[in-house]
Structures are given as structure tokens and as C-alpha cells.
Design an enzyme around this catalytic site. Structure first.
Site, PDB file in Angstrom:
ATOM      1  CB  SER A 195      -0.930   0.006   1.218  1.00 45.86           C
ATOM      2  OG  SER A 195      -0.192   0.234   2.415  1.00 45.86           O
ATOM      3  CB  CYS A 196       1.640   3.962  -1.473  1.00 46.16           C
ATOM      4  SG  CYS A 196       0.470   3.920  -2.856  1.00 46.16           S
ATOM      5  N   GLY A 197       0.015   5.917  -0.373  1.00 40.14           N
ATOM      6  CA  GLY A 197      -0.923   6.978  -0.038  1.00 40.14           C
ATOM      7  C   GLY A 197      -2.270   6.807  -0.714  1.00 40.14           C
TER       8      GLY A 197
END
Length: 305
Positions: free
Chosen positions: A259-261
């Protein structure tokens, strides 16, 4: 082109640019605070023959989250409007070198098209190699974008669209939902990699989106997407990539979710894992923006640790 390799070189693309079965996409996208207009920059200078792929446009208009995956039908209609067919090899690049192109690489794979690669080093590497660029008139570029927009609008309004030249085959194992992330916190079947910067992960730097707290999800580990790249924004060699993951306590023998932003730079980590032989790593599409805006979200920060 080898299927286990997620990237092609500028030299390879230049040598094969006139192949009619190769379609090139400019998937440039920038964070709001960068104040860069990717669509205008595309019109001014892009790789010859490239068409613009807008991740904000080719997304789910019913979601309040940024650039979430569109439906199968909407993706098929959009890609067909860009004149891409299943027989085509798709090469994606962006204006930063390696940033948003990986998201489009992942999208094509989610919808069952594995003949997709990212241009290593992107447009900067292409220009650095001395290869030509071209411009596109606003009229042509806007006309193409309008046809994509209409196709998506018609799909989501239940209206008929013309026959799609591109057929999708959705791969659910490559995309995770909020529910799956929550379930994984109790089941712990997958190691969770967060591709944001370490300062955002630790909660000591603000998120770029207003009203969203920084920090991280319980059980996740930080492997910033920048760790996948060299100084020219090119994907690191396999041995160096392996070392990066091992250094952060990631077991490459066990399943991983990234995941990330907002589901963009996690796809760069995904590319790194693909290069070292892990092609089936899912991305949590809603990522931190979805998690941190849940009323009951547990947010871990450096102080809380």
C-alpha cells in the site's frame, strides 16, 4: 521482452517504436502541491505516437477516494477509446522517470493484460538518450480525452457503448479492499509493505492531502518506493532489490501486500517484487487515504510505538 521483467529500456523502445502492435502511453501524474499539469506537458512533448492515460479520469467516478480502479467495463471502454487491443504490447512511461507509470502497469495486469511494461527511467531517460519527442495539438488531445470521458460516463450511467476492442479478464488476487486489510491484521497471512516515506509512515511528517493524519497501519513495515530506484529513477538490479526487502525484515518466501498513499507508488514496490520473482503481489487500492479516514482507524505513530 520478457514477461518476468516489468521494464523495457529506452534503447529497446526506440528500436521498436514503429511496430504497429506496440502502443505507448504517457501516464504522467503529479501530486497537487507540485502544481504541474501532466496533460498540458504531454501536449508539448511526448514520445512519438504516445497517447495520454489519465489515472484520475480512468477511475471509479462513484468513489470519493482518488483514482480508484474503474469497473471492468469502464476500463475496457476507456482503453478501447485509446485504440488499444488485446494483441498490443503496452509500454507506459511518466514525466518524473518512475512515479505514476507503475500504477497503469498494475491496472492493465489487474484487468488481465500481461503484455505491459514500464519504460525504465521514463521520459527523462528517453530525452537523456537523445531520442526525439513530438507535440500534439490541444484539439487532438482534448478530443481523445473527451471520448474516454464519455465512454466512462456512459458505462456508469448504464448506457450502451460501442463494442470494445479491448476485453478484460479481472484478476481479483491483485487488488485488495479495506475489508481484506482488516482481515489480514488478525489472520496475518500477508506481510504488509507501506511504500510511503519513512517520515510519513512514522507520523512525523504531514500527509500531502489535507485532513489526513500521517502514521501507519498496525503490523505494516515501511519500504519507501524510492528504495526500488537508482539515481536515474531506474529500477534496481534484482540482487539489490532483494537486499532492500531483507533489510526491512521482509521474508520473500511469504506472501506480501503493498500500500501507499493512494495506490500509486505501491505499484513501484510491486514492480520491484515482480522483478525478483513475486508477480502476484496485491495492492491495497484505497491505501492510506482510505484507512486514515475511517472513523475507527488505528493509526500508529513513532510516539505511539
Amino acid at each position: 521482452m520478457e514477461s518476468h521483467e516489468p521494464v523495457v529500456s529506452a534503447a529497446w523502445l526506440h528500436a521498436n517504436l514503429k511496430n504497429p502492435d506496440i502502443k505507448v502511453l504517457d501516464a504522467s501524474w503529479y501530486m497537487p502541491q507540485e502544481q504541474r499539469n501532466a496533460f498540458q506537458e504531454y501536449q508539448v512533448a511526448h514520445i512519438p505516437g504516445a497517447v495520454f492515460f489519465d489515472i484520475d479520469q480512468i477511475s471509479d467516478p462513484t468513489s470519493n477516494l482518488p483514482h480508484m480502479l474503474p469497473s471492468d467495463e469502464a476500463f475496457a471502454a476507456s482503453v478501447s477509446a485509446l485504440d488499444i487491443q488485446n494483441k498490443d504490447a503496452v509500454i507506459v512511461y511518466d514525466g518524473k522517470g518512475q512515479f505514476s507509470a507503475a500504477r497503469v502497469w498494475w491496472m492493465f495486469r489487474v484487468f488481465g493484460h500481461n503484455k505491459v511494461w514500464v519504460l525504465d527511467g521514463g521520459l527523462p531517460q528517453w530525452c537523456k538518450s537523445g531520442y526525439e519527442v513530438e507535440s500534439t495539438s490541444s484539439k487532438v488531445a482534448i478530443s481523445r480525452a473527451t471520448s474516454v470521458s464519455k465512454a466512462i460516463e456512459n458505462i456508469y450511467h448504464g448506457q450502451l457503448v460501442g463494442p470494445a476492442s479491448f476485453k478484460t479478464k479481472f484478476q481479483p488476487h491483485l487488488v485488495w479492499t479495506l475489508e481484506q486489510i482488516k482481515q489480514n491484521m488478525s489472520d496475518q497471512t500477508h506481510q504488509h509493505i507501506d511504500a510511503r516515506s519513512r517520515s510519513r509512515f512514522d507520523g512525523v511528517a504531514p500527509e500531502p492531502r489535507e485532513g489526513i493524519k500521517s502514521g501507519h497501519m498496525p503490523g505494516s513495515k515501511c519500504v519507501p518506493f524510492t528504495e526500488m530506484l537508482d539515481g536515474s529513477q531506474m529500477l534496481l538490479p534484482e540482487d539489490e532489490l532483494r537486499e532492500k526487502f531483507v533489510q526491512e525484515g521482509i521474508s520473500l518466501d511469504h506472501p506480501i501486500v503493498a500500500s501507499c498513499g493512494t495506490g500509486v507508488t505501491a505499484c513501484i514496490v510491486n514492480m520491484g517484487l515482480h522483478r525478483i520473482g513475486k508477480p502476484d503481489v496485491p495492492v491495497y487500492d484505497g491505501s492510506w487515504t482510505e484507512w486514515a479516514t475511517q472513523p475507527d482507524a488505528t493509526i500508529i505513530t513513532l510516539a505511539a510505538d
